[in-house]
Design an enzyme around this catalytic site. Sequence first.
Site, PDB file in Angstrom:
ATOM      1  CG  LEU A 125      -1.458  -4.982 -10.337  1.00  0.00           C
ATOM      2  CD1 LEU A 125      -0.616  -6.182 -10.382  1.00  0.00           C
ATOM      3  CD2 LEU A 125      -2.601  -5.299  -8.982  1.00  0.00           C
ATOM      4  CG  ASP A 126      -0.452   0.691  -5.496  1.00  0.00           C
ATOM      5  OD1 ASP A 126      -1.217   1.255  -6.384  1.00  0.00           O
ATOM      6  OD2 ASP A 126      -0.601   0.303  -4.333  1.00  0.00           O
ATOM      7  CG  MET A 127       6.608   1.412  -9.167  1.00  0.00           C
ATOM      8  SD  MET A 127       7.295   2.900  -9.246  1.00  0.00           S
ATOM      9  CE  MET A 127       9.102   2.329  -9.012  1.00  0.00           C
ATOM     10  CG  LEU A 128       6.729  -0.105  -4.367  1.00  0.00           C
ATOM     11  CD1 LEU A 128       6.760   0.373  -2.876  1.00  0.00           C
ATOM     12  CD2 LEU A 128       8.093  -0.388  -4.919  1.00  0.00           C
ATOM     13  CB  THR A 129       1.552  -4.337  -6.244  1.00  0.00           C
ATOM     14  OG1 THR A 129       1.512  -3.470  -5.148  1.00  0.00           O
ATOM     15  CG2 THR A 129       0.609  -5.329  -6.008  1.00  0.00           C
TER      16      THR A 129
END
Length: 173
Positions: A125-129
């Site tokens: 998952l993306d860092m901000l997700t």
Amino acid sequence: FSLSAPVLHDFDSVTAQLTAWQVPKAWRYWLRKHQGVTVNGQYRYGNLPVHTGETIQLHLTATDPTAYVHQIHPLDIVYENDQVLVVNKPAGVKPHPNQPGEVDTLMNWVAAYLAPDPAYITHRLDMLTSGLTLIAKDPLTQSLINQQLASKTMARDYVALVSGQIPDTGVID
């Protein structure tokens, strides 16, 4: 490592059962070459049948995954069994290190939790997700999950939480 599973109905061959379980071809070849499949504790050739109630054991040797720096950190564990771990990744945390020795990633925390056993990443998952992250506990399970994701026999759903007034149609940039 070893995995065991019961045979739920008759199969014409050990190979047919492994195929039904979606064991990748490369693993089936390795298992055959190294006599890594036993049925009820005894080696059985791939072309021989297996029957309901028998237990197949897979004995595999694999290299360890990326050497994560073990960091003790609380994990939000949603599910765990012998093959997988599902954790809720918080937003703002990288899923895995990009360079050897990098710290403060989800996989560093998971590696510490599972130690001395290894952790195998299956997706990111993306860092901000934030969201659920599925981690395999052995390389065969990782391979099976990756195969299911690639063939789209495993699905992922994403939900976005937003605030404010959102139009019924249009482009959000």
